[in-house]
Write a protein that holds these residues in place. Structure first.
Motif, PDB file in Angstrom:
ATOM      1  N   ASN A  31      52.952  31.284  25.911  1.00 16.82           N
ATOM      2  CA  ASN A  31      52.971  32.740  26.039  1.00 16.82           C
ATOM      3  C   ASN A  31      52.555  33.370  24.709  1.00 16.82           C
ATOM      4  O   ASN A  31      53.085  33.005  23.655  1.00 16.82           O
ATOM      5  CB  ASN A  31      54.379  33.211  26.434  1.00 16.82           C
ATOM      6  CG  ASN A  31      54.411  34.690  26.754  1.00 16.82           C
ATOM      7  OD1 ASN A  31      54.266  35.516  25.868  1.00 16.82           O
ATOM      8  ND2 ASN A  31      54.622  35.022  28.019  1.00 16.82           N
ATOM      9  N   LEU A  32      51.621  34.305  24.755  1.00 20.59           N
ATOM     10  CA  LEU A  32      51.093  34.907  23.522  1.00 20.59           C
ATOM     11  C   LEU A  32      52.173  35.642  22.741  1.00 20.59           C
ATOM     12  O   LEU A  32      52.216  35.576  21.508  1.00 20.59           O
ATOM     13  CB  LEU A  32      49.937  35.845  23.868  1.00 20.59           C
ATOM     14  CG  LEU A  32      48.659  35.171  24.391  1.00 20.59           C
ATOM     15  CD1 LEU A  32      47.667  36.201  24.886  1.00 20.59           C
ATOM     16  CD2 LEU A  32      48.027  34.307  23.306  1.00 20.59           C
ATOM     17  N   LYS A  33      53.070  36.341  23.434  1.00 16.74           N
ATOM     18  CA  LYS A  33      54.126  37.070  22.729  1.00 16.74           C
ATOM     19  C   LYS A  33      55.104  36.108  22.070  1.00 16.74           C
ATOM     20  O   LYS A  33      55.606  36.377  20.986  1.00 16.74           O
ATOM     21  CB  LYS A  33      54.860  37.997  23.697  1.00 16.74           C
ATOM     22  CG  LYS A  33      54.047  39.211  24.122  1.00 16.74           C
ATOM     23  CD  LYS A  33      54.881  40.188  24.932  1.00 16.74           C
ATOM     24  CE  LYS A  33      54.076  41.429  25.293  1.00 16.74           C
ATOM     25  NZ  LYS A  33      54.866  42.403  26.080  1.00 16.74           N
ATOM     26  N   GLU A  34      55.369  34.960  22.734  1.00 15.61           N
ATOM     27  CA  GLU A  34      56.276  33.985  22.132  1.00 15.61           C
ATOM     28  C   GLU A  34      55.652  33.337  20.895  1.00 15.61           C
ATOM     29  O   GLU A  34      56.362  32.821  20.033  1.00 15.61           O
ATOM     30  CB  GLU A  34      56.641  32.916  23.166  1.00 15.61           C
ATOM     31  CG  GLU A  34      57.488  33.462  24.322  1.00 15.61           C
ATOM     32  CD  GLU A  34      57.796  32.395  25.368  1.00 15.61           C
ATOM     33  OE1 GLU A  34      57.285  31.268  25.207  1.00 15.61           O
ATOM     34  OE2 GLU A  34      58.532  32.706  26.319  1.00 15.61           O
ATOM     35  N   LEU A  35      54.318  33.351  20.826  1.00 16.91           N
ATOM     36  CA  LEU A  35      53.653  32.829  19.629  1.00 16.91           C
ATOM     37  C   LEU A  35      53.719  33.810  18.466  1.00 16.91           C
ATOM     38  O   LEU A  35      53.403  33.460  17.331  1.00 16.91           O
ATOM     39  CB  LEU A  35      52.194  32.503  19.947  1.00 16.91           C
ATOM     40  CG  LEU A  35      51.953  31.330  20.897  1.00 16.91           C
ATOM     41  CD1 LEU A  35      50.462  31.175  21.184  1.00 16.91           C
ATOM     42  CD2 LEU A  35      52.516  30.028  20.330  1.00 16.91           C
ATOM     43  N   GLY A  36      54.108  35.086  18.750  1.00 15.34           N
ATOM     44  CA  GLY A  36      54.275  36.064  17.664  1.00 15.34           C
ATOM     45  C   GLY A  36      53.380  37.279  17.757  1.00 15.34           C
ATOM     46  O   GLY A  36      53.385  38.107  16.856  1.00 15.34           O
ATOM     47  N   THR A  37      52.583  37.425  18.826  1.00 14.04           N
ATOM     48  CA  THR A  37      51.702  38.593  18.922  1.00 14.04           C
ATOM     49  C   THR A  37      52.486  39.815  19.376  1.00 14.04           C
ATOM     50  O   THR A  37      53.539  39.698  20.019  1.00 14.04           O
ATOM     51  CB  THR A  37      50.558  38.338  19.921  1.00 14.04           C
ATOM     52  OG1 THR A  37      51.116  38.140  21.227  1.00 14.04           O
ATOM     53  CG2 THR A  37      49.737  37.130  19.524  1.00 14.04           C
ATOM     54  N   ASP A  63      44.899  44.003  28.404  1.00 14.58           N
ATOM     55  CA  ASP A  63      46.234  44.275  28.938  1.00 14.58           C
ATOM     56  C   ASP A  63      46.733  43.176  29.861  1.00 14.58           C
ATOM     57  O   ASP A  63      47.938  43.075  30.107  1.00 14.58           O
ATOM     58  CB  ASP A  63      46.231  45.611  29.693  1.00 14.58           C
ATOM     59  CG  ASP A  63      46.029  46.793  28.761  1.00 14.58           C
ATOM     60  OD1 ASP A  63      46.283  46.629  27.548  1.00 14.58           O
ATOM     61  OD2 ASP A  63      45.614  47.866  29.228  1.00 14.58           O
ATOM     62  N   THR A  64      45.821  42.351  30.411  1.00 16.20           N
ATOM     63  CA  THR A  64      46.231  41.290  31.339  1.00 16.20           C
ATOM     64  C   THR A  64      46.455  39.950  30.639  1.00 16.20           C
ATOM     65  O   THR A  64      46.818  38.983  31.290  1.00 16.20           O
ATOM     66  CB  THR A  64      45.161  41.101  32.429  1.00 16.20           C
ATOM     67  OG1 THR A  64      43.925  40.686  31.825  1.00 16.20           O
ATOM     68  CG2 THR A  64      44.937  42.398  33.201  1.00 16.20           C
ATOM     69  N   LEU A  65      46.226  39.886  29.322  1.00  9.23           N
ATOM     70  CA  LEU A  65      46.373  38.621  28.604  1.00  9.23           C
ATOM     71  C   LEU A  65      47.853  38.336  28.364  1.00  9.23           C
ATOM     72  O   LEU A  65      48.530  39.065  27.637  1.00  9.23           O
ATOM     73  CB  LEU A  65      45.630  38.676  27.269  1.00  9.23           C
ATOM     74  CG  LEU A  65      44.119  38.964  27.339  1.00  9.23           C
ATOM     75  CD1 LEU A  65      43.510  38.906  25.953  1.00  9.23           C
ATOM     76  CD2 LEU A  65      43.423  38.001  28.284  1.00  9.23           C
ATOM     77  N   VAL A  66      48.359  37.282  29.006  1.00 10.65           N
ATOM     78  CA  VAL A  66      49.764  36.889  28.856  1.00 10.65           C
ATOM     79  C   VAL A  66      49.872  35.519  28.191  1.00 10.65           C
ATOM     80  O   VAL A  66      50.654  35.332  27.264  1.00 10.65           O
ATOM     81  CB  VAL A  66      50.464  36.864  30.230  1.00 10.65           C
ATOM     82  CG1 VAL A  66      51.917  36.400  30.075  1.00 10.65           C
ATOM     83  CG2 VAL A  66      50.414  38.240  30.884  1.00 10.65           C
ATOM     84  N   THR A  67      49.058  34.577  28.640  1.00  6.51           N
ATOM     85  CA  THR A  67      49.115  33.229  28.089  1.00  6.51           C
ATOM     86  C   THR A  67      47.833  32.907  27.332  1.00  6.51           C
ATOM     87  O   THR A  67      46.847  33.644  27.393  1.00  6.51           O
ATOM     88  CB  THR A  67      49.304  32.195  29.212  1.00  6.51           C
ATOM     89  OG1 THR A  67      48.138  32.204  30.048  1.00  6.51           O
ATOM     90  CG2 THR A  67      50.541  32.518  30.039  1.00  6.51           C
ATOM     91  N   VAL A  68      47.853  31.763  26.651  1.00  7.20           N
ATOM     92  CA  VAL A  68      46.656  31.293  25.941  1.00  7.20           C
ATOM     93  C   VAL A  68      45.530  31.036  26.937  1.00  7.20           C
ATOM     94  O   VAL A  68      44.367  31.343  26.687  1.00  7.20           O
ATOM     95  CB  VAL A  68      46.987  30.016  25.140  1.00  7.20           C
ATOM     96  CG1 VAL A  68      45.720  29.378  24.587  1.00  7.20           C
ATOM     97  CG2 VAL A  68      47.950  30.333  24.006  1.00  7.20           C
ATOM     98  N   GLN A  69      45.860  30.492  28.115  1.00  4.87           N
ATOM     99  CA  GLN A  69      44.844  30.212  29.126  1.00  4.87           C
ATOM    100  C   GLN A  69      44.182  31.499  29.616  1.00  4.87           C
ATOM    101  O   GLN A  69      42.974  31.520  29.911  1.00  4.87           O
ATOM    102  CB  GLN A  69      45.471  29.457  30.311  1.00  4.87           C
ATOM    103  CG  GLN A  69      44.447  28.970  31.328  1.00  4.87           C
ATOM    104  CD  GLN A  69      43.473  27.955  30.730  1.00  4.87           C
ATOM    105  OE1 GLN A  69      43.898  26.974  30.132  1.00  4.87           O
ATOM    106  NE2 GLN A  69      42.185  28.197  30.872  1.00  4.87           N
ATOM    107  N   ASP A  70      44.962  32.605  29.710  1.00  3.48           N
ATOM    108  CA  ASP A  70      44.385  33.892  30.115  1.00  3.48           C
ATOM    109  C   ASP A  70      43.296  34.322  29.141  1.00  3.48           C
ATOM    110  O   ASP A  70      42.239  34.822  29.538  1.00  3.48           O
ATOM    111  CB  ASP A  70      45.478  34.966  30.178  1.00  3.48           C
ATOM    112  CG  ASP A  70      46.462  34.721  31.310  1.00  3.48           C
ATOM    113  OD1 ASP A  70      46.088  34.016  32.268  1.00  3.48           O
ATOM    114  OD2 ASP A  70      47.601  35.231  31.234  1.00  3.48           O
TER     115      ASP A  70
END
Length: 273
Positions: A31-37, A63-70
């Motif tokens: 998850n991008l937010k869990e990585l610190g974004t 706005d739809t980017l949630v994970t690294v794969q997204d």
């Protein structure tokens, strides 16, 4: 069309530099937010990723980017979006910002304003001369200029006063500027960092209180102070603390400006690279 592995590699490099997360943590399901974004760094990450692969990621896509794969899919399966004519986004600190360009329209309006001021001054001077000449002519026409006023005679006896009648002057209070008022302070956590490496700026605006809006400014050799795309606010006691990073190399000066009072801290120099 770029491959998923190449996009993954570039995205890993960007996230490590932007949020400082471990490279092995940037897996497709992370998850991008869990990585610190956050809302700012996710935009910077998307813009830098699009710049490296020469694609434009629209606001709706970001706005739809949630994970690294997204984020990987957004580049590999790009929908063909193109940037608007004038982008309202703040440039990312991973890019080297170009020096500010003077707005020709602003310069034209300023020169027009200066000409109008000069015109008003000349008109005022001319109007004053006309009124003065007309007033003089009016006095002569009415005969007021020839009226003889009686001379003022001196009094025959001057009033005398005793020494006891002389009022004693009251002492006046004098004020001196408050030289004890502390001046703004500033310091940095590191005086030399690598491009893209975060460092902390902190200090105090004594008397500013809590909630004062501060603008970070940067100055390079041979240029004037320019607004850095980061703002912050004071906390209790006028203290401030924020983190920034930039990829432009060289000796760069930083300071914080109180947007309400135009009071600025001293400058600190950080060597980038």
């Amino acid at each position: 069309m770029p491959s998923s592995s190449s996009v993954h590699e570039q995205l890993t490099d960007i996230l490590v530099r932007v949020v400082g997360c471990p490279a092995d943590a940037v897996v497709p399901e992370a998850n991008l937010k869990e990585l610190g974004t956050d809302s700012l760094t996710i935009v910077e990450t998307a813009e830098e990723l699009g710049r490296r692969f020469d694609v434009y990621l629209s606001d709706d896509t970001v706005d739809t980017l949630v994970t690294v794969q997204d984020a990987i899919d957004a580049v590999v399966r790009h929908d063909g979006s193109t940037p608007p004519a004038r982008s309202g986004r703040v440039p990312t600190t991973l890019e080297s910002p170009a020096p500010p360009v003077r707005d020709e329209e602003h310069v034209r309006r300023r020169r027009l304003g200066e000409r109008l001021i000069i015109l008003f001054v000349l008109l005022g001077a001319g109007l004053g001369a006309i009124l003065g000449f007309g007033g003089s002519a009016l006095i002569e026409a009415t005969g007021l200029g020839s009226v003889n006023l009686p001379p003022i005679s001196n009094p025959t006896t001057a009033p005398t006063s005793s020494p006891t009648d002389t009022p004693t002057p009251e002492p006046t209070e004098t004020t001196t500027p408050d030289a004890s008022k502390p001046k703004p302070t500033i310091k940095v956590s590191k005086e030399q960092v690598s491009p893209g490496e975060r460092f902390t700026i902190q200090g105090t605006f004594a008397g500013a209180g809590e909630g004062a809006e501060l603008q970070i400014q940067v100055k390079d050799e041979g240029s004037d102070w320019d607004d850095f795309p980061i703002e912050t606010t004071t906390r209790s006691g006028g203290k401030f603390k924020t983190q920034i990073y930039t990829s432009r190399t060289g000796d760069r000066q930083f300071r914080l400006l109180n947007k309400k009072t135009d009071e600025a801290t001293p400058a600190v120099t950080v060597q980038i690279g």
